[in-house]
Design an enzyme around this catalytic site. Sequence first.
Site, PDB file in Angstrom:
ATOM      1  N   GLY A 140       2.777   6.270  -2.168  1.00 21.60           N
ATOM      2  CA  GLY A 140       3.656   6.645  -0.948  1.00 21.60           C
ATOM      3  C   GLY A 140       4.844   7.643  -1.573  1.00 21.60           C
ATOM      4  CG  ASN A 182      -0.937  -0.753   2.205  1.00 20.99           C
ATOM      5  OD1 ASN A 182      -1.594  -0.991   1.310  1.00 20.99           O
ATOM      6  ND2 ASN A 182      -1.137   0.539   2.695  1.00 20.99           N
ATOM      7  N   GLY A 183      -1.010  -0.423   5.914  1.00 22.62           N
ATOM      8  CA  GLY A 183      -2.024  -0.683   6.501  1.00 22.62           C
ATOM      9  C   GLY A 183      -1.878   0.183   8.069  1.00 22.62           C
ATOM     10  CB  CYS A 241       2.452   1.779   2.739  1.00 17.56           C
ATOM     11  SG  CYS A 241       2.865   2.613   4.218  1.00 17.56           S
ATOM     12  CE1 TYR A 256      -9.087  11.609  -3.421  1.00 12.75           C
ATOM     13  CE2 TYR A 256      -7.049  10.112  -2.707  1.00 12.75           C
ATOM     14  CZ  TYR A 256      -7.492  11.293  -2.955  1.00 12.75           C
ATOM     15  OH  TYR A 256      -6.989  12.642  -2.758  1.00 12.75           O
TER      16      TYR A 256
END
Length: 490
Positions: free
Chosen positions: A32, A106-107, A5, A249
């Site tokens: 996302g 996010n997570g 996210c 990445y």
Amino acid sequence: MTEKCGVVGVSLDGRDAARPLYYALYALQHRGQESAGIVTHDGFQQHSHVEMGLVGDAFGEDDLETLNGAAGIGHVRYPTAGSVDSSCAQPFSVSFKSGSLGLSHNGNLVNADEIREELAAAGHAFTSDGDTEVIAHDLARNLLEEDLVRAVKRTMGRIHGSYSLTISHDDTVLGVRDPQGNRPLCIGELEDGYILASESAAIDTLDGELVRDVRPGELVVLQDDGQGFDTYQLVEQEHTAHCFFEHVYFARPDSVIDDTLVYEARRELGRKLWEESGVETDVVMPVPDSGRAFASGYADAASETTADGEPRDVEDEGVEFAEGLMKNRYVGRTFIMPTQDERERAVRLKLNPIKSTIEGKTVTVIDDSIVRGTTSTQLVQLLKDCGAEEVHVRIGAPAIVAPCYMGIDMATREELIAADKSVDEIRDEISADSLAYLSTDAVADVLEKDRIDLCLGCVTGEYPYDIEGEETDRDVNRPDVGGAELPADD
Ligand code: SF4
């Protein structure tokens, strides 16, 4: 691999927040692609628009017009926890007795089920199976008894795992980063307000200035008039657990995370790769686009020293850097191809070699990771079919040996080629003439962190959180929240 996210939150001086949030979500789209949403508050009521799909498809002009208010949050999502449907799309928004709440996460929490069970037993009704709703309910419950800062602190004391959150509580916008700072979150200053975002590229898009990263364990509350922000260090932890894969990445190369420009970190990792495992070949080429910054650093280092670490003679031209593989940008991610056969074909659709840079040459091809090995096998074959005499593969990160539980969709242990194979076995399987990965020490070195301050879970199999059935790499205090009785005040 896909990031779960991207989150954003803004508070402006009088101007509607919807459009800046929309542009910021565009800048975070790489984090996302499954759904996108915005929640705003105009001082009287909350407005929400959340849709499945890309940002450009999820919002029309009419939608932005209805999102009134100078404060709001936004979210782009790729689901890893919770269903792949609109019930888990975010921001999660709800109105409680304690006011209206919007949450972007996010997570991934590792104890969400325990907290959900406890809250459900106390009468909370859940509409989704995602962990974000668990945080929203816990926070709402705490807000009945506490002010905003203490309520957030209390929730932070109960949830365990990885989280960068942007939250709207009525027309107040706040940002929280978990005590180990696993996922990124930064603060930026705009012309007429402040912004919280997963990556600084979102701030750049709005012509803002990056102020700094939100600190692990910190709560940042944006002032309602867009004039500043207040900060509260709610939890202190001895070590951080920044996800090193953000630098390798996930994040955009033009983002600055933890004071490091991601592009420069990748180039530096490429230089280290040459130092650790350089091999003299005619050509170095990146796998586009993921390997480009690594390959450029690798080739730079290779032009300065030989593979033995000796300075090059003036007449020694070293290794040529070439773009030998062209990417078809209109092909989707290989990971959404459901069968192995389809995935194999997708690689041929995605990359087309430039024969003249490959034929009759020894080639080093550089990428950022090998997940299942499918792409690498196809790639080596492709280069050999084009007449490469030798193909050497270099990877700008350590081998991925274990899954991620912190919000990265990475494939299962069974699917990860390095989970049960040595480097030599992988080299043989992908039919390369040689294969080398970067060491974890090199990663820590480049990111200027001690190893213990990074999350290296997927490359060591030891995690910074207490995850059932897995090893930890540090002392971890997983909160005990299993009972049906909610705890008394702290
Ligand atoms: S396990 Fe790997 S991908 Fe997941 S947070 Fe840790 S370093 Fe990042």
